[in-house]
Design a protein around this motif. Structure first.
Motif, PDB file in Angstrom:
ATOM      1  N   LEU A  51       0.426  -1.187  -0.119  1.00 18.71           N
ATOM      2  CA  LEU A  51       0.619  -0.124  -0.145  1.00 18.71           C
ATOM      3  C   LEU A  51       1.404   1.353  -0.418  1.00 18.71           C
ATOM      4  N   GLU A  52       1.702   1.548   0.982  1.00 21.30           N
ATOM      5  CA  GLU A  52       2.668   2.346   0.980  1.00 21.30           C
ATOM      6  C   GLU A  52       3.476   2.630  -0.939  1.00 21.30           C
ATOM      7  N   ARG A  53       3.594   1.240  -1.377  1.00 24.14           N
ATOM      8  CA  ARG A  53       4.227   1.767  -2.959  1.00 24.14           C
ATOM      9  C   ARG A  53       3.595   2.855  -3.396  1.00 24.14           C
ATOM     10  N   LEU A  54       1.826   2.453  -3.528  1.00 23.78           N
ATOM     11  CA  LEU A  54       1.121   3.497  -4.370  1.00 23.78           C
ATOM     12  C   LEU A  54       1.474   4.753  -4.196  1.00 23.78           C
ATOM     13  N   PHE A  55       2.131   5.461  -3.058  1.00 25.19           N
ATOM     14  CA  PHE A  55       2.613   6.632  -3.116  1.00 25.19           C
ATOM     15  C   PHE A  55       3.934   6.773  -3.454  1.00 25.19           C
ATOM     16  N   THR A  56       4.530   6.325  -3.518  1.00 22.12           N
ATOM     17  CA  THR A  56       6.295   5.712  -4.228  1.00 22.12           C
ATOM     18  C   THR A  56       6.761   5.731  -5.651  1.00 22.12           C
ATOM     19  N   SER A  57       5.590   4.799  -5.910  1.00 25.99           N
ATOM     20  CA  SER A  57       5.900   4.301  -7.384  1.00 25.99           C
ATOM     21  C   SER A  57       5.144   4.990  -8.505  1.00 25.99           C
ATOM     22  N   GLY A  58       5.403   5.184  -9.924  1.00 25.70           N
ATOM     23  CA  GLY A  58       5.531   5.835 -10.873  1.00 25.70           C
ATOM     24  C   GLY A  58       3.848   4.867 -11.398  1.00 25.70           C
ATOM     25  N   ALA A  59       3.704   4.771 -13.011  1.00 29.37           N
ATOM     26  CA  ALA A  59       2.309   4.414 -13.676  1.00 29.37           C
ATOM     27  C   ALA A  59       2.868   2.625 -14.033  1.00 29.37           C
ATOM     28  N   LEU A  60       4.104   2.897 -14.109  1.00 32.47           N
ATOM     29  CA  LEU A  60       4.490   1.485 -14.857  1.00 32.47           C
ATOM     30  C   LEU A  60       4.071   0.633 -13.748  1.00 32.47           C
ATOM     31  N   ASP A  61       5.191   1.235 -12.565  1.00 37.79           N
ATOM     32  CA  ASP A  61       5.141   0.081 -11.248  1.00 37.79           C
ATOM     33  C   ASP A  61       3.473  -0.247 -10.757  1.00 37.79           C
ATOM     34  N   LEU A  62       2.632   0.678 -10.802  1.00 41.63           N
ATOM     35  CA  LEU A  62       1.611   0.380 -10.438  1.00 41.63           C
ATOM     36  C   LEU A  62       0.985  -0.413 -11.056  1.00 41.63           C
ATOM     37  N   CYS A  63       1.012  -0.082 -12.478  1.00 37.13           N
ATOM     38  CA  CYS A  63       0.314  -1.591 -13.315  1.00 37.13           C
ATOM     39  C   CYS A  63       1.140  -2.962 -13.419  1.00 37.13           C
ATOM     40  N   LEU A  64       2.618  -2.717 -13.060  1.00 36.89           N
ATOM     41  CA  LEU A  64       3.025  -4.092 -12.265  1.00 36.89           C
ATOM     42  C   LEU A  64       2.337  -4.624 -11.577  1.00 36.89           C
TER      43      LEU A  64
END
Length: 386
Positions: A51-64
Motif C-alpha cells: 500500500l505504501e508503494r501506491l505513493f512512491t511508485s510511478g504508473a508503470l510500477d502501479l501497473c506491474l
C-alpha cells in the motif's frame, strides 16, 4: 527504458508479487465476505509494504503491481487499487495536514479510502454531476469559507464502509466541469449516510447520501471549482492500471486454458490437438500480449510526461478490458460446464471481468476520449480555416 521490455529486476519483482498473491494474500482473501471491505486483507497488504508503494511508485510500477496481484488474487488487487484511487487525490493535491492525517493510515491498511465521483445520472458523463455544495459561511468556522453538501453518490467502491471519501461536488451551478470542487470528507461527518449495493462484482460498492454535510476550506483538495482536473488527473493515472488488472485476469485464464486443453481427453486425443481449439488459444495469447504492451506503453508515457496521455490511457483501458472479457469468455467455453461451477477460477474471473469495462469510464467513453484527442491533434487541411 523501452515500453515493450521490462528490466530483469522488474520481472523478478512481478514474479515475487505473483507468489505473494497466491501464497500469502489469497488465504486471507478467502476468509473475507464478498461485497464487504476486507480489513484483514488491507492490513496484510500494509504489512507487505504494497500500500505504501501506491505513493512512491510511478504508473508503470502501479501497473506491474496490479497485473501481478490480479494473476493470483483479484481481491487483493482490487483492495490495493481502491485504496490508491481514493487516496491519490489526497497524495497529489492535499495539504500537509490532510496528507499527514490520512496517508500513513492508508499505507498501513488501517484507514479505508474511497473515490466518490459517480452518481445515478452522472456515471459516464461525470461533468454532469449534481451533488450540491451550497455556500454556508457559518460552516466555515475558523477556516473561512464553508459549504453544505446535499445530494447522492452511487456506484462508489468501498462505500459505505470507507473511513474517508474524496467527494466531487458542484460549487458553481451551470458551469459544467469548471464548477466542481474536490473535498476530503471523513465518514463520520454529520449528515453523511450510506448503504451497500448487491452487485455482480464481489468487491464492496455502495451509495452515499449527503444531507447538508458540512465542509470547509480545510477540506478542499486542490482549488475550489477546479476539482474536475483532480478527478481526470487521477483517472489518467489509474486507467492504464485498470488495463493491467484486466491483463492479469486474462493471463490467469490463458494459463488455466493451456493446462486444461493439454490434458483433457476428447475425440480420440487431447483438446489441444484440435486445430480449432489450438487457434482459439493462440488468439487468446495474441490479444493478451497486445493488451499488455499497450498498458505498459501508456504507463511509460505517463511516467515520462509524454504528450497524449489521456488518449494513451483510454486506449490501454479500452483494449485491455475488452480483451480480458474475450479471453475469459473463451476460456469458459473451452473448459465447458466445469468452469461455471461456483468456486472455479473461471467462474470467479467471469464475475470479476465484466465490471472494468464500465467503471472509471465505460468502453464507449474511452472511444469518445480517443476520438476527441485524435481530432484535436489533427491539423486542418492546408488552405482551410481551422
Amino acid at each position: 527504458m523501452p515500453a515493450f521490455s521490462l528490466e530483469p529486476q522488474q520481472q523478478a519483482w512481478c514474479a515475487e508479487l505473483r507468489t505473494l498473491a497466491a501464497e500469502r494474500l489469497r488465504p486471507v482473501a478467502e476468509k473475507g465476505e464478498p461485497g464487504r471491505v476486507d480489513r484483514a486483507l488491507l492490513a496484510q497488504l500494509g504489512r507487505l509494504g504494497l500500500l505504501e508503494r501506491l505513493f512512491t511508485s510511478g504508473a508503470l510500477d502501479l501497473c506491474l503491481m496490479r497485473e501481478s496481484l490480479a494473476h493470483g488474487c483479484t481481491e487483493a488487487e482490487t483492495a490495493l487499487a481502491l485504496q490508491g484511487l481514493g487516496a491519490h487525490p489526497v497524495h497529489a493535491h492535499g495539504t500537509p495536514a490532510q496528507r499527514a492525517r490520512w496517508l500513513p493510515a492508508v499505507a498501513d491498511g488501517s484507514a479505508v479510502a474511497a473515490f466518490a465521483l459517480s452518481e445515478r445520472a452522472a456515471g459516464s458523463d461525470a461533468a454532469a454531476l449534481t451533488l450540491r455544495a451550497d455556500p454556508d459561511p457559518g460552516a466555515g468556522g475558523g477556516a473561512g469559507r464553508g459549504w453544505r453538501l446535499t445530494g447522492e453518490k452511487c456506484w462508489i467502491s468501498n462505500a459505505p464502509e470507507a473511513d474517508f471519501y474524496t467527494v466531487f461536488a458542484r460549487t458553481a451551478p451551470g458551469a459544467g466541469s469548471r464548477g466542481i470542487t474536490a473535498f476530503l470528507v471523513p465518514a463520520d461527518r454529520p449528515g453523511l449516510t450510506g448503504s451497500a449495493l448487491d452487485m455482480l462484482s464481489p468487491h464492496p460498492i455502495g451509495a452515499l447520501a449527503f444531507d447538508g454535510v458540512p465542509v470547509t476550506a480545510d477540506d478542499v483538495l486542490g482549488e475550489a471549482d477546479r476539482g474536475f482536473r483532480v478527478a481526470m488527473g487521477t483517472l489518467n493515472l489509474f486507467r492504464p492500471s485498470v488495463g493491467a488488472f484486466a491483463v492479469g485476469m486474462a493471463q490467469a485464464a490463458l494459463e488455466a486454458t493451456l493446462a486444461h486443453t493439454a490434458r483433457r481427453d476428447a475425440f480420440g486425443g487431447k483438446l489441444s490437438d484440435l486445430q480449432t481449439v489450438a487457434h482459439q488459444v493462440a488468439e487468446m495469447a495474441l490479444r493478451t500480449e497486445a493488451a499488455r504492451l499497450m498498458v505498459y506503453a501508456a504507463a511509460t508515457a505517463y511516467d515520462d510526461g509524454a504528450p497524449g496521455v489521456p488518449r494513451r490511457a483510454a486506449m490501454a483501458k479500452l483494449l485491455a478490458t475488452e480483451t480480458a472479457q474475450y479471453v475469459v469468455d473463451t476460456a469458459v467455453q473451452l473448459h465447458g460446464a466445469r468452469a461455471l461451477r461456483r468456486g472455479h477460477l473461471l467462474e470467479h474471473l467471469y464475475r470479476e471481468v465484466r465490471a472494468p469495462r464500465i467503471y472509471e469510464g465505460a468502453s464507449e467513453v474511452q472511444r469518445g476520449i480517443i476520438a476527441k484527442e485524435l481530432y484535436a491533434e489533427t491539423p486542418p487541411p492546408a488552405g482551410e480555416a481551422p
